[in-house]
Design a protein around this motif. Structure first.
Motif, PDB file in Angstrom:
ATOM      1  N   UNK A 189       0.569  -1.469  -0.049  1.00 43.89           N
ATOM      2  CA  UNK A 189      -0.036   0.262  -0.136  1.00 43.89           C
ATOM      3  C   UNK A 189       1.077   1.000   0.117  1.00 43.89           C
ATOM      4  N   UNK A 191       1.036   5.415  -0.551  1.00 42.50           N
ATOM      5  CA  UNK A 191       0.901   6.316  -0.418  1.00 42.50           C
ATOM      6  C   UNK A 191       1.728   7.911  -1.114  1.00 42.50           C
ATOM      7  N   UNK A 201       2.818   7.553 -11.515  1.00 41.45           N
ATOM      8  CA  UNK A 201       1.545   7.089 -10.873  1.00 41.45           C
ATOM      9  C   UNK A 201       0.761   5.318 -11.457  1.00 41.45           C
ATOM     10  N   UNK A 205       1.118   1.674 -10.268  1.00 40.89           N
ATOM     11  CA  UNK A 205      -0.556   0.850 -10.362  1.00 40.89           C
ATOM     12  C   UNK A 205      -0.411  -0.016 -10.904  1.00 40.89           C
ATOM     13  N   UNK A 210      -2.498  -1.690  -3.213  1.00 43.46           N
ATOM     14  CA  UNK A 210      -2.911  -0.696  -3.562  1.00 43.46           C
ATOM     15  C   UNK A 210      -2.626   1.137  -3.103  1.00 43.46           C
ATOM     16  N   UNK A 211      -2.955   1.894  -3.945  1.00 44.48           N
ATOM     17  CA  UNK A 211      -1.879   2.745  -4.373  1.00 44.48           C
ATOM     18  C   UNK A 211      -3.264   4.225  -4.261  1.00 44.48           C
ATOM     19  N   UNK A 212      -2.871   4.909  -3.069  1.00 46.64           N
ATOM     20  CA  UNK A 212      -3.407   5.999  -2.275  1.00 46.64           C
ATOM     21  C   UNK A 212      -2.792   7.554  -2.740  1.00 46.64           C
ATOM     22  N   UNK A 213      -2.944   8.405  -3.567  1.00 44.79           N
ATOM     23  CA  UNK A 213      -3.324   9.566  -3.869  1.00 44.79           C
ATOM     24  C   UNK A 213      -3.597  10.818  -2.791  1.00 44.79           C
ATOM     25  N   UNK A 214      -2.754  11.319  -2.215  1.00 44.76           N
ATOM     26  CA  UNK A 214      -3.408  12.315  -0.866  1.00 44.76           C
ATOM     27  C   UNK A 214      -3.557  13.117  -1.884  1.00 44.76           C
ATOM     28  N   UNK A 215      -4.512  14.410  -1.024  1.00 43.81           N
ATOM     29  CA  UNK A 215      -5.297  15.735  -1.657  1.00 43.81           C
ATOM     30  C   UNK A 215      -4.079  16.116  -0.577  1.00 43.81           C
TER      31      UNK A 215
END
Lengths: 450, 450
Positions: A189, A191, A201, A205, A210-215
């Motif tokens: 996972x 981030x 990206x 991916x 799991x690949x979590x893009x954070x604002x």
């Protein structure tokens, strides 16, 4: 497995209110690694307190960062012949690393032994008279130096009992962790900041984790990961640059060892290193020191000098040095060199210490200078670097021009990543020089036939 | 320099109306290469006519393609120990190549010795029970197998007196020629189809040579280069895959040698190879044959079997085989596997011969299958391939499913290029699995905390 960890890689004990031990070490067992790893303890870079080799990254006494300390006798026993007989990757230096002595335990894509490229044409263009070399780490399996640190971190992580791999990343680290996890068949996972380059990206991916893009910025990502690592849901998760960071950081030493070995067991007089957290620079310096201490190389006459490179859009370390302090004031990063965009660099003060101690300097380059330097490097050496490499070459040029770097001393400049990952940086600058119809007449009209 | 070429690398003598000698060989001189290269002559694959080792690619008798022939005694003198003591790149096989025996004469990025990746998880997913390996040539300096052929071609070209380097390319070759030229400090001019992937255009243009985009297909580009090479303005220009093609093609043999050496001097029972011109497949087969002939390896029980992979958008070789003929009917290529999009494949009939002789087969995959296979390979091995690698893995899967490939025999599948160069192929398929705010609440809302 050099420590048996029960019941889980994370414990609930608080230490100092905010700080929690990431591990309860309940016992140790005799294992092959125990007898072969030269690592002795984790030591606080701040107060010198010592801790066992476990998933802990900050001092329980002073909250300072931890670093792996080695048994001097174990390091001193290492020979050039032993290294040269090893595999053609970072694991030839396993006897100088905290983990991975047993090939069967490694979580790795076998990075390292990347080319040291002679760069005479580049030297001439920037005004160097002594030999110039480019250490080209875009040749690693996922095309950045991060494969080195990830291989060491994840090998330690699996030995420590973690069953999921994670990171906070500006992109290259994400690629590397996801690829390592896929190769090892372990869930991951990752981030990342939401505004990363598309190349980084997709290249994360595609490995299926799991690949979590954070604002937010990388610093936001890093902060969140520091919180997640303390939750029950992440107790099985090794964040390579959070809870196993001391092991992770050691992987960068191989960029020092390799250059020395590739030069015929010599340390170059000058090195220019890109800085994000600043850790890579400190570990290259540490690698050189170790090689001298254990007698594998002699220090060059007058010692070696370390130079640091940042981008103008994220230059808190260089700015501190320029201001005569080692107190880093965090910045909000901007600019195209996203892989260096760490506004609150964890090892910044240590980088300043290394640069100051060795008589070096730091400088930074703006986006136009970075773009030009990417092209300069490509045109003169055949190495296509990502923006971080552009930063380093641009700063090399500035350091020669300003007289900070001695043009008559042998110099190594580090390219840490691959141009294919940051195509947008040069997409507006380069392209076909001609567009023609598929005929001799088309070629003639375009001036290709005189 | 083993032949003195006067007055230029090209002459005006016609041979058979359309065919012109590319070189006048006026004399030969004693040179280091002469005594160490095992190459003996260029031999016509059609009629067997022999010609001196020069910049000539077609037979003056029958217009058939030429191939390098070797002195059997010179090859037979090569030992495993000699190879193993060589450099960690293709030049360890210099004694089996037509050029480059003297390191000082090489025009090279030192490609080769790329990883042979054990792929147990992939084997399980496609239904193979025997060991499966991925030969990952994305690890080369410009991230495709083309660095191998370009290093050999340009080393020969410089020895032959050429002063400009060129190619007709579907992209990877363009990258490689431009990078080799930049490293060597030699001008380059590269011809590509106008619709190439952005990654391949920028990664060629960044090296600063001339880059000519042609309004047409690769076959149009290739045809034009065949005309340009005969003009006065290009008499100093080596087109790696036109006038020095026989040398170029030999570079692919190293993909056979390396696999055998990496398996501990064994030839795998089965190989699956992507096909564009078909030449790579024939040269891997040739490499295996040579290794057996000169006694460096024993043939596996029952011999080895060669399988060929194309895309559904450009499958003239596989179609001919399926139709029971070796007569290739050219096609107009379509589809995402642009690096394989050669509609009129020069070595198609030779590929069919090799596949038929060894009891193999060919198949092809459509764009959706290619995309899925890129992800399958990445997810199970950590190798991110370009579309050509997707083609090969998709065809591997089909060959197992159809019973053409024996699931109980050791198999090697070749990945010839890097996923970063064809990001668009998977850009619509993969991406972040979560997008969150930078807070524990954001993580919780996204389900990351249970």
């Amino acid at each position: 497995m050099w420590q048996v960890l029960i019941p889980s890689p994370r414990a609930s004990t608080d230490a100092g209110g905010k700080m929690r031990r990431s591990l309860i070490v309940t016992s140790t067992v005799d294992a092959p690694r125990q007898s072969t790893s030269p690592a002795r303890a984790l030591v606080c870079r701040g107060c010198g307190a010592e801790f066992p080799l476990a998933a802990q990254h900050a001092c329980y006494e002073c909250f300072g960062p931890l670093e792996v300390a080695y048994d001097p006798a174990a390091l001193a026993a290492v020979t050039r012949e032993q290294i040269e007989a090893g595999p053609q990757n970072i694991w030839r230096y396993a006897a100088l690393l905290p983990t991975g002595q047993d090939p069967a335990t490694r979580v790795t894509l076998d990075p390292g032994l990347t080319p040291l490229v002679s760069a005479a044409a580049l030297a001439a263009e920037v005004g160097l008279r002594a030999p110039l070399w480019v250490k080209d780490d875009s040749a690693n399996p996922t095309h950045s130096f991060k494969d080195r640190v990830v291989s060491v971190a994840l090998t330690a992580a699996r030995e420590l009992g973690f069953t999921r791999f994670a990171c906070a990343s500006t992109g290259n680290l994400a690629n590397s962790v996801a690829a390592h996890a896929a190769r090892a068949g372990v869930p991951s996972i990752v981030f990342i900041p939401g505004d990363l380059e598309q190349g980084k990206v997709i290249t994360t991916a595609v490995y299926g984790g799991e690949l979590v893009a954070i604002d937010g910025s990388y610093d936001d990502v890093n902060r969140l990961c520091g919180e997640l690592v303390e939750t029950d849901e992440f107790e099985d998760t090794a964040f390579v640059n959070v809870n196993v960071r001391p092991f992770y950081a050691e992987g960068s030493k191989t960029l020092g060892y390799e250059v020395a070995e590739q030069l015929g067991w010599r340390i170059p007089a000058q090195v220019v290193v890109p800085m994000a957290s600043g850790e890579l620079l400190t570990k290259i310096d540490k690698a050189f020191s170790e090689l001298v201490e254990i007698g594998l190389v002699e220090a060059p006459e007058g010692g070696w000098t370390v130079f640091g490179a940042q981008s103008a859009g994220c230059n808190p370390i260089a700015t501190a040095l320029h201001n005569g302090t080692d107190q880093i004031i965090p910045v909000k990063p901007t600019g195209i060199a996203k892989s260096l965009n760490i506004g609150d660099p964890a090892a910044g003060s240590y980088a300043i210490e290394a640069v100051t101690r060795t008589g070096g300097w730091m400088d930074y380059a703006d986006d136009d200078e970075i773009r030009d330097a990417i092209q300069l490097l490509a045109r003169t050496t055949g190495v296509f670097a990502e923006t971080a490499g552009g930063v380093t070459v641009a700063v090399l040029k500035k350091l020669v021009a300003s007289g900070k770097l001695d043009p008559d001393k042998e110099t190594v400049v580090y390219n840490t990543g691959e141009g294919l990952k940051t195509l947008d940086a040069v997409a507006g600058q380069v392209g076909p020089t001609h567009r023609i119809k598929p005929s001799l007449r088309g070629a003639r009209d375009a001036g290709l036939l005189g």
